[in-house]
Design a protein around this motif. Structure first.
Motif, PDB file in Angstrom:
ATOM      1  N   LEU A   1      -1.829   0.508   9.988  1.00 54.59           N
ATOM      2  CA  LEU A   1      -3.152   0.273   9.401  1.00 54.59           C
ATOM      3  C   LEU A   1      -4.072   1.471   9.593  1.00 54.59           C
ATOM      4  O   LEU A   1      -4.809   1.858   8.679  1.00 54.59           O
ATOM      5  CB  LEU A   1      -3.774  -0.995   9.993  1.00 54.59           C
ATOM      6  CG  LEU A   1      -3.045  -2.292   9.642  1.00 54.59           C
ATOM      7  CD1 LEU A   1      -3.569  -3.432  10.497  1.00 54.59           C
ATOM      8  CD2 LEU A   1      -3.160  -2.602   8.160  1.00 54.59           C
ATOM      9  N   VAL A   2      -4.014   2.082  10.771  1.00 53.14           N
ATOM     10  CA  VAL A   2      -4.829   3.279  11.030  1.00 53.14           C
ATOM     11  C   VAL A   2      -4.397   4.412  10.102  1.00 53.14           C
ATOM     12  O   VAL A   2      -5.235   5.127   9.540  1.00 53.14           O
ATOM     13  CB  VAL A   2      -4.741   3.699  12.514  1.00 53.14           C
ATOM     14  CG1 VAL A   2      -5.320   5.084  12.738  1.00 53.14           C
ATOM     15  CG2 VAL A   2      -5.453   2.672  13.391  1.00 53.14           C
ATOM     16  N   ALA A   3      -3.108   4.590   9.900  1.00 52.05           N
ATOM     17  CA  ALA A   3      -2.608   5.651   9.015  1.00 52.05           C
ATOM     18  C   ALA A   3      -3.082   5.433   7.579  1.00 52.05           C
ATOM     19  O   ALA A   3      -3.468   6.392   6.892  1.00 52.05           O
ATOM     20  CB  ALA A   3      -1.086   5.719   9.074  1.00 52.05           C
ATOM     21  N   ILE A   4      -3.067   4.195   7.122  1.00 57.10           N
ATOM     22  CA  ILE A   4      -3.554   3.899   5.768  1.00 57.10           C
ATOM     23  C   ILE A   4      -5.031   4.246   5.664  1.00 57.10           C
ATOM     24  O   ILE A   4      -5.468   4.873   4.705  1.00 57.10           O
ATOM     25  CB  ILE A   4      -3.301   2.416   5.410  1.00 57.10           C
ATOM     26  CG1 ILE A   4      -1.808   2.185   5.203  1.00 57.10           C
ATOM     27  CG2 ILE A   4      -4.094   2.005   4.173  1.00 57.10           C
ATOM     28  CD1 ILE A   4      -1.420   0.715   5.118  1.00 57.10           C
ATOM     29  N   ARG A   5      -5.793   3.851   6.665  1.00 56.52           N
ATOM     30  CA  ARG A   5      -7.244   4.141   6.661  1.00 56.52           C
ATOM     31  C   ARG A   5      -7.497   5.643   6.624  1.00 56.52           C
ATOM     32  O   ARG A   5      -8.346   6.112   5.872  1.00 56.52           O
ATOM     33  CB  ARG A   5      -7.879   3.517   7.900  1.00 56.52           C
ATOM     34  CG  ARG A   5      -9.329   3.792   8.036  1.00 56.52           C
ATOM     35  CD  ARG A   5     -10.113   2.543   7.866  1.00 56.52           C
ATOM     36  NE  ARG A   5     -11.495   2.798   8.222  1.00 56.52           N
ATOM     37  CZ  ARG A   5     -12.470   2.567   7.391  1.00 56.52           C
ATOM     38  NH1 ARG A   5     -12.236   2.064   6.215  1.00 56.52           N
ATOM     39  NH2 ARG A   5     -13.702   2.805   7.755  1.00 56.52           N
ATOM     40  N   LYS A   6      -6.774   6.407   7.423  1.00 57.25           N
ATOM     41  CA  LYS A   6      -6.946   7.866   7.438  1.00 57.25           C
ATOM     42  C   LYS A   6      -6.597   8.469   6.082  1.00 57.25           C
ATOM     43  O   LYS A   6      -7.282   9.365   5.591  1.00 57.25           O
ATOM     44  CB  LYS A   6      -6.080   8.495   8.530  1.00 57.25           C
ATOM     45  CG  LYS A   6      -6.617   8.292   9.912  1.00 57.25           C
ATOM     46  CD  LYS A   6      -5.703   8.950  10.955  1.00 57.25           C
ATOM     47  CE  LYS A   6      -6.224   8.730  12.345  1.00 57.25           C
ATOM     48  NZ  LYS A   6      -5.329   9.301  13.371  1.00 57.25           N
TER      49      LYS A   6
ATOM     50  N   ASN B   1       0.813  -1.208   0.000  1.00 54.15           N
ATOM     51  CA  ASN B   1       0.000   0.000   0.000  1.00 54.15           C
ATOM     52  C   ASN B   1       0.849   1.260   0.000  1.00 54.15           C
ATOM     53  O   ASN B   1       0.463   2.273  -0.584  1.00 54.15           O
ATOM     54  CB  ASN B   1      -0.938  -0.006   1.209  1.00 54.15           C
ATOM     55  CG  ASN B   1      -1.905   1.134   1.167  1.00 54.15           C
ATOM     56  OD1 ASN B   1      -1.593   2.211   1.679  1.00 54.15           O
ATOM     57  ND2 ASN B   1      -3.048   0.906   0.560  1.00 54.15           N
ATOM     58  N   ASN B   2       2.017   1.195   0.635  1.00 57.77           N
ATOM     59  CA  ASN B   2       2.840   2.393   0.789  1.00 57.77           C
ATOM     60  C   ASN B   2       3.905   2.573  -0.287  1.00 57.77           C
ATOM     61  O   ASN B   2       4.661   3.546  -0.249  1.00 57.77           O
ATOM     62  CB  ASN B   2       3.477   2.403   2.173  1.00 57.77           C
ATOM     63  CG  ASN B   2       2.460   2.728   3.243  1.00 57.77           C
ATOM     64  OD1 ASN B   2       1.542   3.513   3.024  1.00 57.77           O
ATOM     65  ND2 ASN B   2       2.602   2.114   4.393  1.00 57.77           N
TER      66      ASN B   2
ATOM     67  N   LYS C   1      -9.117  10.565   3.517  1.00 63.28           N
ATOM     68  CA  LYS C   1      -8.822  11.917   3.012  1.00 63.28           C
ATOM     69  C   LYS C   1      -9.028  11.994   1.509  1.00 63.28           C
ATOM     70  O   LYS C   1      -9.503  12.993   0.988  1.00 63.28           O
ATOM     71  CB  LYS C   1      -7.395  12.323   3.358  1.00 63.28           C
ATOM     72  CG  LYS C   1      -7.235  12.886   4.716  1.00 63.28           C
ATOM     73  CD  LYS C   1      -5.829  13.392   4.902  1.00 63.28           C
ATOM     74  CE  LYS C   1      -5.643  14.019   6.258  1.00 63.28           C
ATOM     75  NZ  LYS C   1      -4.280  14.497   6.449  1.00 63.28           N
ATOM     76  N   ARG C   2      -8.642  10.936   0.794  1.00 63.73           N
ATOM     77  CA  ARG C   2      -8.814  10.915  -0.659  1.00 63.73           C
ATOM     78  C   ARG C   2     -10.274  10.948  -1.064  1.00 63.73           C
ATOM     79  O   ARG C   2     -10.629  11.507  -2.077  1.00 63.73           O
ATOM     80  CB  ARG C   2      -8.165   9.683  -1.257  1.00 63.73           C
ATOM     81  CG  ARG C   2      -6.681   9.752  -1.331  1.00 63.73           C
ATOM     82  CD  ARG C   2      -6.159   8.597  -2.143  1.00 63.73           C
ATOM     83  NE  ARG C   2      -4.884   8.187  -1.624  1.00 63.73           N
ATOM     84  CZ  ARG C   2      -4.351   7.006  -1.809  1.00 63.73           C
ATOM     85  NH1 ARG C   2      -4.971   6.095  -2.521  1.00 63.73           N
ATOM     86  NH2 ARG C   2      -3.179   6.717  -1.320  1.00 63.73           N
ATOM     87  N   VAL C   3     -11.133  10.332  -0.240  1.00 62.99           N
ATOM     88  CA  VAL C   3     -12.564  10.255  -0.553  1.00 62.99           C
ATOM     89  C   VAL C   3     -13.247  11.589  -0.290  1.00 62.99           C
ATOM     90  O   VAL C   3     -14.155  11.980  -0.991  1.00 62.99           O
ATOM     91  CB  VAL C   3     -13.230   9.111   0.264  1.00 62.99           C
ATOM     92  CG1 VAL C   3     -14.731   9.136   0.107  1.00 62.99           C
ATOM     93  CG2 VAL C   3     -12.654   7.768  -0.138  1.00 62.99           C
TER      94      VAL C   3
END
Length: 96
Positions: A84-89, A50-51, A93-95
């Motif tokens: 995982l929380v950082a990815i979710r945040k 993901n990163n 933001k993109r949405v």
């Protein structure tokens, strides 16, 4: 387990499928599995995947990052939940 929810093994299979495209050497994967178990190692690979395209700090060496995550796990400093929380945040933001 609720219907439609992935099982831990599904995450492991997904991570194994990403090893070659990410350029992660089998020895890095095996070391991670040996140290933290296949589920945690799989989460590490999926976080790395993901990163690779992170907007601020893209991962340049996925295998090196997996080895670093394995070392952090050995030192008791790996915090997968924070990743995982950082990815979710970031996704939220993109949405917005």
């Amino acid at each position: 387990m609720p219907v439609g929810c992935p099982a831990p093994r599904d995450f492991v299979i997904a991570a194994i499928d990403r090893l070659v495209p990410l350029g992660i050497h089998p020895s890095a994967w095996q070391e991670a599995v040996d140290q933290m178990g296949d589920f945690a190692a799989a989460l590490c690979v999926l976080i790395i995947d993901n990163n690779v395209d992170h907007p601020d700090t893209p991962i340049q060496s996925p295998g090196g990052v997996l080895r670093a995550m394995t070392a952090r796990h050995q030192a008791g400093q790996l915090r997968l939940n924070q990743s995982l929380v950082a990815i979710r945040k970031r996704k939220r933001k993109r949405v917005e």
